[in-house]
Enzyme design. Structure first.
Site, PDB file in Angstrom:
ATOM      1  N   HIS A  30       0.859  -1.181   0.000  1.00 34.61           N
ATOM      2  CA  HIS A  30       0.000   0.000   0.000  1.00 34.61           C
ATOM      3  C   HIS A  30       0.896   1.231   0.000  1.00 34.61           C
ATOM      4  O   HIS A  30       1.722   1.406   0.891  1.00 34.61           O
ATOM      5  CB  HIS A  30      -0.917   0.017   1.224  1.00 34.61           C
ATOM      6  CG  HIS A  30      -1.819   1.218   1.259  1.00 34.61           C
ATOM      7  ND1 HIS A  30      -3.060   1.239   0.649  1.00 34.61           N
ATOM      8  CD2 HIS A  30      -1.652   2.459   1.798  1.00 34.61           C
ATOM      9  CE1 HIS A  30      -3.621   2.418   0.821  1.00 34.61           C
ATOM     10  NE2 HIS A  30      -2.785   3.175   1.515  1.00 34.61           N
ATOM     11  N   CYS A  31       0.740   2.069  -1.001  1.00 33.85           N
ATOM     12  CA  CYS A  31       1.580   3.263  -1.140  1.00 33.85           C
ATOM     13  C   CYS A  31       0.817   4.478  -0.631  1.00 33.85           C
ATOM     14  O   CYS A  31      -0.223   4.849  -1.183  1.00 33.85           O
ATOM     15  CB  CYS A  31       1.976   3.457  -2.605  1.00 33.85           C
ATOM     16  SG  CYS A  31       3.024   4.895  -2.883  1.00 33.85           S
ATOM     17  N   VAL A  32       1.339   5.099   0.424  1.00 41.03           N
ATOM     18  CA  VAL A  32       0.669   6.276   0.979  1.00 41.03           C
ATOM     19  C   VAL A  32       0.816   7.485   0.060  1.00 41.03           C
ATOM     20  O   VAL A  32       0.009   8.422   0.123  1.00 41.03           O
ATOM     21  CB  VAL A  32       1.234   6.601   2.380  1.00 41.03           C
ATOM     22  CG1 VAL A  32       0.930   5.483   3.357  1.00 41.03           C
ATOM     23  CG2 VAL A  32       2.745   6.862   2.313  1.00 41.03           C
TER      24      VAL A  32
ATOM     25  N   ASN B  57      -1.915   7.037  -2.284  1.00 38.17           N
ATOM     26  CA  ASN B  57      -3.145   6.769  -1.529  1.00 38.17           C
ATOM     27  C   ASN B  57      -3.928   5.615  -2.154  1.00 38.17           C
ATOM     28  O   ASN B  57      -5.151   5.676  -2.289  1.00 38.17           O
ATOM     29  CB  ASN B  57      -4.023   8.028  -1.460  1.00 38.17           C
ATOM     30  CG  ASN B  57      -5.083   7.935  -0.367  1.00 38.17           C
ATOM     31  OD1 ASN B  57      -4.912   7.210   0.616  1.00 38.17           O
ATOM     32  ND2 ASN B  57      -6.183   8.650  -0.534  1.00 38.17           N
ATOM     33  N   ASN B  58      -3.213   4.555  -2.501  1.00 33.52           N
ATOM     34  CA  ASN B  58      -3.862   3.410  -3.128  1.00 33.52           C
ATOM     35  C   ASN B  58      -2.967   2.190  -2.971  1.00 33.52           C
ATOM     36  O   ASN B  58      -1.752   2.306  -2.761  1.00 33.52           O
ATOM     37  CB  ASN B  58      -4.105   3.680  -4.612  1.00 33.52           C
ATOM     38  CG  ASN B  58      -5.131   2.743  -5.217  1.00 33.52           C
ATOM     39  OD1 ASN B  58      -5.757   1.956  -4.516  1.00 33.52           O
ATOM     40  ND2 ASN B  58      -5.307   2.822  -6.523  1.00 33.52           N
TER      41      ASN B  58
END
Length: 342
Positions: free
Chosen positions: A180-182, A185-186
């Site tokens: 999950h890549c902050v 945001n996805n």
């Protein structure tokens, strides 16, 4: 201690900390994790309980729930860098008659990066639902070590296909889950892994282009001021003999914002470049970040019922099909129909 020595010590310290974080990121109960836990225990004795609760809620909000804060920070950093680049570097380089394509290259790369960013952040990463779980389970085989048949996600109540994982941030299972890549945001999964790789490559190229043009400008300034010949002119027009450390200090005092921006962009390019190499390695070997982290501690997994207890599990990547086919799979994920044809 002169300015250049202090700057190099600071740069080496930042790079060492970054390398330490990268090396320890995939290890369970690593030295870094134990150190952080011990430091937290010590701080809990002196920090008020109410402040600890507020901090815990804030960290949980940032890293364990979907939030646009990092996206806003991402855009703000790019706006700050390109604002400084446009306001000072571009103007100065234009006066020094730099080639127009060289000056416009960072903007072209930025446009491509923003396009990949929007597509990656808005794309469906491969969410697993009750309607498609059965078909997705036929895409990849279970390796029996990292992924075992028959496991059901307790949150989504669906049978987990091989290479999938439940994301606690998005609260859904994702097919071929990477991480999950902050910053976008996805989740990064089967359907947007190629977009994420393009986003990462374009972001690294953008930072590198800004650093290259800015460094070329500062070198040109030194050439015009005769500083590279061992002298420079001060504000009163007097000539002074200088060393390398004084040259750097002279540039910092003359163009403080530009030098600070250059240092930040160079460091960013190095960090992003290292992460790009790691992502390319994963793509060429047909691995995900989740699988890479789990495979490093696969030896500590409990043995299967059909396997002797005295024989440790040995992980083998069964999904690699060769460099070209692995890379192709990133941009065109396999489907059930393609698997049946094979």
């Amino acid at each position: 201690m002169d300015f250049l020595t202090l700057f190099l010590i600071y740069l080496c310290f930042v790079l060492a900390v970054t390398a330490l974080l990268c090396l320890c990121s995939g290890r369970k109960e690593s030295f870094l994790t134990r150190s952080v836990n011990r430091a937290s225990q010590v701080l809990s004795l002196v920090i008020p309980t109410q402040l600890q609760r507020v901090t815990h809620r804030a960290l949980h909000r940032l890293f364990h729930t979907r939030s646009c804060l990092f996206v806003a920070l991402h855009v703000a950093l790019q706006a700050a860098v390109f604002g400084e680049y446009t306001w000072e570097v571009f103007v100065y380089c234009w006066e020094l008659q730099f080639h127009v394509l060289l000056l416009l290259l960072p903007y072209l790369l930025l446009a491509g990066n923003m396009g990949c960013f929007l597509l990656c952040s808005r794309a469906n990463p491969g969410i697993i639902t009750k309607s498609n779980a059965a078909s997705l389970a036929k895409v990849y085989a279970y390796d029996g070590v990292l992924f075992q048949r028959g496991l059901v996600c307790p949150t989504c109540s669906v049978e987990k296909p091989a290479r999938s994982k439940h994301c606690s941030v998005c609260r859904t299972c994702v097919h071929r889950f990477d991480h999950h890549c902050v910053w976008v945001n996805n989740c990064i999964g089967a359907s947007n892994a190629g977009l994420f790789l393009l986003y990462l490559l374009s972001l690294t190229a953008t930072a590198g282009a800004v650093a290259a043009v800015t460094a070329a400008f500062l070198v040109q300034v030194l050439l015009l001021s005769n500083a590279v010949h061992g002298t420079y002119l001060d504000a009163q027009g007097q000539e002074h003999a200088v060393g390398i450390s004084v040259l750097v200090q002279h540039l910092f005092l003359t163009f403080p914002r530009i030098v600070f921006m250059l240092g930040f962009v160079i460091l960013l390019t190095l960090v992003l470049g290292g992460y790009c190499c790691f992502s390319l390695y994963l793509a060429l070997t047909n691995q995900t970040t989740n699988e890479w982290c789990k495979s490093r501690r696969a030896g500590g997994s409990p043995p299967l019922p059909s396997q002797p207890h005295d024989r440790p599990l040995v992980y083998k990547n069964i999904y690699s099909k060769g460099i070209w086919r692995n890379l192709k799979e990133i941009f065109k994920p396999p489907t059930v129909l393609e698997r049946k044809k094979k």
